[in-house]
Scaffold this active site. Structure first.
Site, PDB file in Angstrom:
ATOM      1  N   GLU A  36       0.850  -1.197   0.000  1.00 10.69           N
ATOM      2  CA  GLU A  36       0.000   0.000   0.000  1.00 10.69           C
ATOM      3  C   GLU A  36       0.883   1.243   0.000  1.00 10.69           C
ATOM      4  O   GLU A  36       2.001   1.230   0.522  1.00 10.69           O
ATOM      5  CB  GLU A  36      -0.904   0.011   1.238  1.00 10.69           C
ATOM      6  CG  GLU A  36      -2.054  -0.961   1.111  1.00 10.69           C
ATOM      7  CD  GLU A  36      -3.009  -0.898   2.298  1.00 10.69           C
ATOM      8  OE1 GLU A  36      -2.718  -0.161   3.277  1.00 10.69           O
ATOM      9  OE2 GLU A  36      -4.030  -1.594   2.254  1.00 10.69           O
ATOM     10  N   LYS A 185      -8.563   6.515 -39.843  1.00 10.22           N
ATOM     11  CA  LYS A 185      -8.074   5.307 -39.150  1.00 10.22           C
ATOM     12  C   LYS A 185      -9.239   4.388 -38.814  1.00 10.22           C
ATOM     13  O   LYS A 185     -10.272   4.840 -38.347  1.00 10.22           O
ATOM     14  CB  LYS A 185      -7.364   5.742 -37.863  1.00 10.22           C
ATOM     15  CG  LYS A 185      -6.879   4.610 -37.004  1.00 10.22           C
ATOM     16  CD  LYS A 185      -6.041   5.123 -35.855  1.00 10.22           C
ATOM     17  CE  LYS A 185      -6.873   5.445 -34.637  1.00 10.22           C
ATOM     18  NZ  LYS A 185      -6.099   5.971 -33.518  1.00 10.22           N
TER      19      LYS A 185
HETATM   20  C1  R5P Z   1      -7.173   7.686 -30.363  1.00 13.10           C
HETATM   21  O1  R5P Z   1      -8.272   8.160 -30.530  1.00 13.10           O
HETATM   22  C2  R5P Z   1      -6.004   8.485 -29.944  1.00 13.10           C
HETATM   23  O2  R5P Z   1      -6.026   9.782 -30.498  1.00 13.10           O
HETATM   24  C3  R5P Z   1      -4.710   7.824 -30.327  1.00 13.10           C
HETATM   25  O3  R5P Z   1      -4.626   7.763 -31.742  1.00 13.10           O
HETATM   26  C4  R5P Z   1      -4.639   6.425 -29.791  1.00 13.10           C
HETATM   27  O4  R5P Z   1      -4.996   6.396 -28.459  1.00 13.10           O
HETATM   28  C5  R5P Z   1      -3.242   5.883 -29.962  1.00 13.10           C
HETATM   29  O5  R5P Z   1      -3.235   4.575 -29.504  1.00 13.10           O
HETATM   30  P1  R5P Z   1      -2.186   3.540 -30.044  1.00 13.10           P
HETATM   31  O6  R5P Z   1      -0.828   4.134 -29.877  1.00 13.10           O
HETATM   32  O7  R5P Z   1      -2.409   2.336 -29.173  1.00 13.10           O
HETATM   33  O8  R5P Z   1      -2.502   3.249 -31.472  1.00 13.10           O
END
Ligand code: R5P
Length: 285
Positions: A36, A185
């Site tokens: 803790e 994306k």
């Molecule tokens: C998503 O909406 C955020 O803007 C980032 O693109 C995302 O969190 C990035 O995550 P990762 O590096 O796991 O692809």
């Protein structure tokens, strides 16, 4: 005013204190044998105005923030700066029965003398309404833009990897008269994404992909690969929050990234851009 840094934001707290010509207060923290956490503010802060600075990238960081708030019970007023607020990505119900984790976190950050909370580029601004005191989100993207310009790159092009950060990247590019572009994306799972819209003529140019955070690195790795194939000279990544979980750094290097630039909302070796100026600006308002 007292500047009190928590375990996760010691460097940033020192930078903020230095800009305000204040010596940062020493906070003592350790763990009990059962693991803790223990926390003690080693100065008398009774009747003082205090500023707490503590990111909550991990569950332990959140516990430390709650302990800091409690340890400030005798202060006249408290402002809590949470440069990176963890759990902010679950800001709504995606499936029935889920916890809206961002709301749950915001509701725990409370105290009778808590006057205001400041976050930096929180994933979704609607989360701010769940704090029980006024909450403000600060924008660190101009600091990243200034840093990029200082690098003297070749015909730099800023790229938004998804529509969530398109407006932020457009703003950065406009302020500096730089070119910008964006991808669409599609997230396949927690660590894998597919990108569309990368048909750009970028031959010989330096490209900087800018996102609010790099978590697993899946988004950036995919974008870096596409931009490299399209003829970019060097591809850089920049983010506000370097979460850099799992093997993100290795994934990005393997994808061919030249450098990872990030702010100190989370303190990592990549955190070369300090958010202290915007925190100081907000505190002086
Ligand atoms: C998503 O909406 C955020 O803007 C980032 O693109 C995302 O969190 C990035 O995550 P990762 O590096 O796991 O692809």
């Amino acid at each position: 005013m007292k500047i009190i840094g928590g375990p996760s934001s010691q460097t940033l707290a020192c930078r903020v204190a230095a800009q305000l010509n204040i010596v940062p207060t020493i906070t003592h923290f350790e763990r009990f044998p059962d693991n803790e956490q223990y926390l003690r503010i080693t100065e008398d802060i009774g009747g003082q105005d205090v500023v707490l600075i503590q990111s909550t990238a991990t569950d332990s960081d959140l516990v430390a923030l709650l302990q800091l708030l409690d340890a400030c019970e005798s202060a006249k007023s408290v402002k809590a700066v949470i440069p990176y607020m963890g759990y902010a990505r679950q800001d709504k119900l995606f499936k029935p029965g889920e916890a809206v984790s961002a709301r749950a976190m915001a509701r725990t950050v409370t105290a009778d003398n808590l006057e205001a909370v400041y976050t930096i580029n929180i994933h979704e601004k609607s989360v701010l309404k769940h704090f029980k005191c006024p909450a403000y989100d600060l924008d660190a993207s101009p600091l990243i833009a200034e840093y990029i310009v200082s690098l003297g790159l070749k015909e730099p092009l800023l790229v938004a990897p998804d529509k969530g950060v398109r407006a932020m990247v457009e703003n950065m590019a406009r302020g500096l008269s730089l070119d910008q572009a964006s991808f669409d994306k599609i997230r396949l799972d927690g660590a894998t994404v597919e990108m569309k819209g990368g048909d750009l003529d970028i031959t010989g140019r330096d490209v900087i992909i800018v996102d609010d955070m790099i978590a697993t690195g899946g988004t950036m790795a995919e974008a870096v690969k596409i931009l490299g194939k399209n003829g970019a000279r060097d591809v850089y990544t920049a983010c506000i929050h370097p979460v850099l979980s799992r093997n993100a750094v290795l994934r990005l290097a393997n994808a061919g990234v030249k450098d990872i630039m990030a702010t100190d909302t989370i303190e990592k070796v990549q955190s070369r851009i300090s958010t202290a100026p915007i925190i100081v600006g907000a505190l002086k308002k």
